[in-house]
Design an enzyme around this catalytic site. Structure first.
Site, mmCIF file in Angstrom:
data_model
loop_
_atom_site.group_PDB
_atom_site.id
_atom_site.type_symbol
_atom_site.label_atom_id
_atom_site.label_comp_id
_atom_site.label_asym_id
_atom_site.label_seq_id
_atom_site.Cartn_x
_atom_site.Cartn_y
_atom_site.Cartn_z
ATOM 1 N N HIS A 162 0.848 -1.203 0.000
ATOM 2 C CA HIS A 162 0.000 0.000 0.000
ATOM 3 C C HIS A 162 0.882 1.250 0.000
ATOM 4 O O HIS A 162 0.937 1.994 0.988
ATOM 5 C CB HIS A 162 -0.854 -0.064 1.276
ATOM 6 C CG HIS A 162 -1.953 0.929 1.399
ATOM 7 N ND1 HIS A 162 -1.786 2.277 1.198
ATOM 8 C CD2 HIS A 162 -3.246 0.764 1.742
ATOM 9 C CE1 HIS A 162 -2.937 2.898 1.414
ATOM 10 N NE2 HIS A 162 -3.844 1.990 1.745
ATOM 11 N N GLU A 266 -0.873 1.395 -5.204
ATOM 12 C CA GLU A 266 -0.686 0.169 -4.421
ATOM 13 C C GLU A 266 -0.680 -1.038 -5.368
ATOM 14 O O GLU A 266 -1.535 -1.131 -6.239
ATOM 15 C CB GLU A 266 -1.827 0.052 -3.407
ATOM 16 C CG GLU A 266 -2.084 1.348 -2.650
ATOM 17 C CD GLU A 266 -3.396 1.339 -1.877
ATOM 18 O OE1 GLU A 266 -3.894 0.259 -1.538
ATOM 19 O OE2 GLU A 266 -3.937 2.433 -1.621
#
Ligand code: BG6
Length: 294
Positions: A162, A266
């Site tokens: 992420h 991400e």
């Protein structure tokens, strides 16, 4: 400017108490510096010596047990997003990972291999091994290795690195490489849409899960004159996220104006791209982050 053709100097690995007195490891190579907390195996900084940081880290981030770090690279595993009665984005980012090995290579790179310890939260999953290898040199390479140690049960999971990227000004940023891919628009109640833009611009809250999107993504930062390249292997999903103004104000661990200095791109396997590993099988999600001054 240091390049890979020069003879690298000796790399340095230092163990420190970081913020919140949480243990971290600092790695300095001939090209770059990186900081990784054991909490979440969380890379909080990657900076080439002659460039501003590549990763964004919120000034308001918590550095506390049971709280995720806001910025850097949270390791999202074994599920992505909200799950009823459970912590958002899985438990891996809240665990203190163990360092198994530190490998200085003759080319001047340093790799750190982490392992997710057993924890009660993993009890609902078949026995598994999750390892994470971070390699620091002129670029930053991240490998999340998952093995299904069960003899008779499939292992299903989601995974996502992420990554929060630092940008000079979100108004001057465009994101290329996702045109033609379908995405779930979380800002529009998960409506399925198709990307039509060569270069995506962020001018309001963006929260999109691109599916079956395996290609490289480039983040162009015109104000800084830099392109950050996100190259990936065995990743079918890309998530693009910026909370924008109103969400930023609701997040206690994120500054009200910080949405202007970051964008998340991400890389992982989520939603319909979730992973299924047969007993005894392994998978490796691999992402390499590099930058180029334009
Ligand atoms: C993104 C999600 O990946 O992470 C967003 O798509 C979410 O919906 C964001 O808001 C941040 O999540 P968290 O749990 O770190 O606040």
């Amino acid at each position: 400017m240091a390049t890979s053709s020069k003879t690298p100097g000796p790399a340095r690995v230092t163990f420190l108490d970081g913020r919140g007195e949480m243990p971290m490891v600092e790695i300095t190579t001939a090209w770059s510096t990186a900081e990784i907390y054991l909490h979440g195996a969380h890379v909080t900084n990657f900076k080439k010596h002659d460039e501003p940081p590549i990763l964004f880290l919120s000034q308001c981030s918590r550095f506390e047990e049971n709280q995720p770090i806001r910025g850097g690279i949270p390791v999202i595993f074994p599920w992505f997003g909200a799950r009823e009665g459970m912590t958002t984005h899985g438990f891996a980012r809240l665990m203190a990972w163990e360092i198994k090995e530190i490998i200085p290579a003759p080319d001047g790179s340093v790799s750190v291999r982490f392992r997710l310890p057993n924890c009660p939260e993993a009890g609902t999953y078949p026995p598994l091994l999750a390892e994470y290898v971070v390699t620091v040199n002129e670029s930053l390479t991240l490998e999340l290795l998952v093995t299904n140690n069960s003899t008779d049960t499939n292992l299903e999971f989601e995974e996502c690195l992420h990554t929060y990227f630092a940008v000079e000004d979100i108004a001057a940023v465009s994101i290329a490489g996702l045109k033609g891919h379908s995405y779930l628009d979380k800002v529009a109640n998960f409506a399925k849409k198709k990307e039509t833009d060569d270069a995506i611009r962020v001018t309001s809250e963006v929260d999109r899960v691109y599916l079956n999107a395996k290609g490289t993504v480039d983040i162009h930062d015109a104000r800084l004159g830099r392109v950050i390249r996100v190259a990936k292997q065995n990743s079918a999903s890309t998530v693009v996220w910026n909370p924008w103004m109103a969400k930023a104000q609701q997040m206690p661990d994120f500054g009200n104006e910080e949405y202007q200095q970051m964008v998340c791109v991400e890389s992982g396997n989520v939603n319909v791209n979730k992973m299924t590993l047969a007993p005894g099988k392994s998978s490796t999600l691999k992402v390499t982050l590099s930058s180029l001054v334009e």
